[in-house]
Design an enzyme around this catalytic site. Sequence first.
Site, PDB file in Angstrom:
ATOM      1  N   GLU A  92      98.869  47.699 -29.508  1.00  0.00           N
ATOM      2  CA  GLU A  92     100.012  48.311 -29.368  1.00  0.00           C
ATOM      3  C   GLU A  92     101.158  47.377 -30.005  1.00  0.00           C
ATOM      4  O   GLU A  92     101.199  46.157 -30.147  1.00  0.00           O
ATOM      5  CB  GLU A  92     100.384  48.315 -27.898  1.00  0.00           C
ATOM      6  N   CYS A 105     108.224  44.854 -32.121  1.00  0.00           N
ATOM      7  CA  CYS A 105     107.371  43.779 -31.152  1.00  0.00           C
ATOM      8  C   CYS A 105     105.832  44.152 -31.654  1.00  0.00           C
ATOM      9  O   CYS A 105     105.516  45.082 -31.491  1.00  0.00           O
ATOM     10  CB  CYS A 105     107.573  43.981 -29.851  1.00  0.00           C
ATOM     11  N   CYS A 112      93.830  38.991 -25.261  1.00  0.00           N
ATOM     12  CA  CYS A 112      94.437  37.480 -25.293  1.00  0.00           C
ATOM     13  C   CYS A 112      93.539  36.537 -24.494  1.00  0.00           C
ATOM     14  O   CYS A 112      92.928  36.898 -23.466  1.00  0.00           O
ATOM     15  CB  CYS A 112      95.768  37.426 -24.878  1.00  0.00           C
ATOM     16  N   CYS A 116      96.955  34.030 -18.951  1.00  0.00           N
ATOM     17  CA  CYS A 116      98.104  33.878 -17.932  1.00  0.00           C
ATOM     18  C   CYS A 116      98.048  34.807 -17.072  1.00  0.00           C
ATOM     19  O   CYS A 116      97.765  36.087 -16.965  1.00  0.00           O
ATOM     20  CB  CYS A 116      99.532  33.931 -18.658  1.00  0.00           C
ATOM     21  N   CYS A 119     100.261  38.333 -16.905  1.00  0.00           N
ATOM     22  CA  CYS A 119     100.348  39.080 -18.025  1.00  0.00           C
ATOM     23  C   CYS A 119      99.045  39.997 -17.981  1.00  0.00           C
ATOM     24  O   CYS A 119      98.000  39.720 -17.827  1.00  0.00           O
ATOM     25  CB  CYS A 119     100.282  38.244 -19.293  1.00  0.00           C
ATOM     26  N   CYS A 330     107.534  43.799 -21.715  1.00  0.00           N
ATOM     27  CA  CYS A 330     106.776  42.639 -21.753  1.00  0.00           C
ATOM     28  C   CYS A 330     105.709  42.372 -20.657  1.00  0.00           C
ATOM     29  O   CYS A 330     105.686  42.586 -19.622  1.00  0.00           O
ATOM     30  CB  CYS A 330     107.545  41.338 -21.390  1.00  0.00           C
TER      31      CYS A 330
END
Length: 349
Positions: A92, A105, A112, A116, A119, A330
Site C-alpha cells: 500500500e 508515503c 516487515c 515492532c 505496528c 501510520c
Amino acid sequence: MAKSDLKNFTLPGLEAFLSGQGKERFRATQIFKWLYQKDARSFAEMTNLSKDLRVELEESACISNLEPTTVEIGKDGTRKYLFVLEDGAGVESVIIPDEGRNTLCISSQAGCAMGCEFCLTGSYNLTRNLTTAEIVNQLCAIRREVEIRNIVFMGMGEPLHNLDNVIRALQIMLDGNGLQFSNRRVTVSTCGLVPEMARLGREVIVNLAISLNATTDELRDRIMPVNRRYPIGALLQACREFPLPSRRKLTFEYVLLGGLNDSPADAKRFLKLIHGIPSKVNLIPFNEHEGCDFIAPTREAIDAFHAYLLAHNVTVITRDSRGGDISAACGQLKGRVAAGEPVNVNQCS
Ligand code: SAH
Ligand code: SF4
C-alpha cells in the site's frame, strides 16, 4: 533469457546495460527521460530513438508498470492505494494532502521483518523485498493522478532492510534526468539499523527519520526487537555521525503509547537523549488497530509531552492522525489482498 526491466536501473546502470549491448551510452539519458519525465510505457513511444534500436531493445528489455488495484479515499482527503504485485503480494501507498501539498508515503517491502509490537505491518512478517522498479512504480502510478510534493519511506517495510533497492530507487527519484525530486523533499524512515544508516549516508543525500519510540533500552527492547541488536546508545551515536548537509536536521519519530512511554519522565529522558543532535521531533499518537493491546495516549498526555519539548526549544510537531477511517494511518498498513481482488499489473518478464 529474461528481459531486463529498465525501471530497475539507475541512470549509470542503464548506461552500463546499453554499452553491454553494444549501444551508445548517451541513449541512456534519452531513455531515462522517456521513462520518468514523459512516463513512457513502451519503446514505440520513444520517437527520438531509431526504429532499429527500439526493435532491439524490445528483445532484451522491458518497461514495468503498476496500476493501483483499489483506491480508498478518506474523509480528510487521505488516499490509500493498494498495488497487487506480479506474485500476488500486496503493498500500500498513501497520499496525505496538506493544503494542496501532497506527501506520498511509499512502501519498500511487502510486510516487515522487524516485528515492532505496536505496528500492524510488523505483525505480518516479511513476505519479500520490493524491487527498485516496484518502489519507483508506486510513485509513477500515483503521480498520474495527483501532484506529489514530498516522498516519505514510511509505508510498509523497513527501508534500510532493503537498502540496495531503496538506494537505487532514491537515485532515480533524485536524478535530474529522472523523477527530479529535490533531496530536501525525500525522507527515509528507519527503526534503527545502525550499519545501514551509515551506508545510506555515504551513498545518497536524503533526509533521515529515526523511529525512537522509547527512552529506555528496557522498554525499547520490549516493543522494538531491533533494539536488542542496536541499543539506544549505538543508535544515537549513528545519528550523531550521520552526514547531514549544513542546516539540515534529522527527524526523531516517537509513537506515543498510552500509559507506556508518554509520561513527563519520558519527555525529560527524551530531551536528554537527543540533546546536541540537530533534529526535529514528530510525535505520533498511537493508532489503534485490531489485535494490538496498546492504547492511544490521552489528549492531556500528548499536549504535555509536546509542550515540554517546545518549552526546551525543540522543533516538535504532533502528527494529527490522518486516514484512520480507511486504515491508512501510520502502522495500519497491511497490504493484504482480499480473495478475488483483480490483479492489474503489467510487470515484465
Ligand atoms: N519501518 C520504518 C518506516 C515505516 S513505519 C520505521 O519503522 O521507521 C513509519 C512510522 O510509523 C514509524 O515511526 C513507526 O514507529 C510508526 N508506527 C508504527 N505503527 C504505528 C501505530 N500503530 N501508530 C502510530 N505510529 C505507528
Ligand atoms: Fe517494520 Fe517500521 Fe512497522 Fe517496525 S514500525 S514493524 S520497522 S514497518
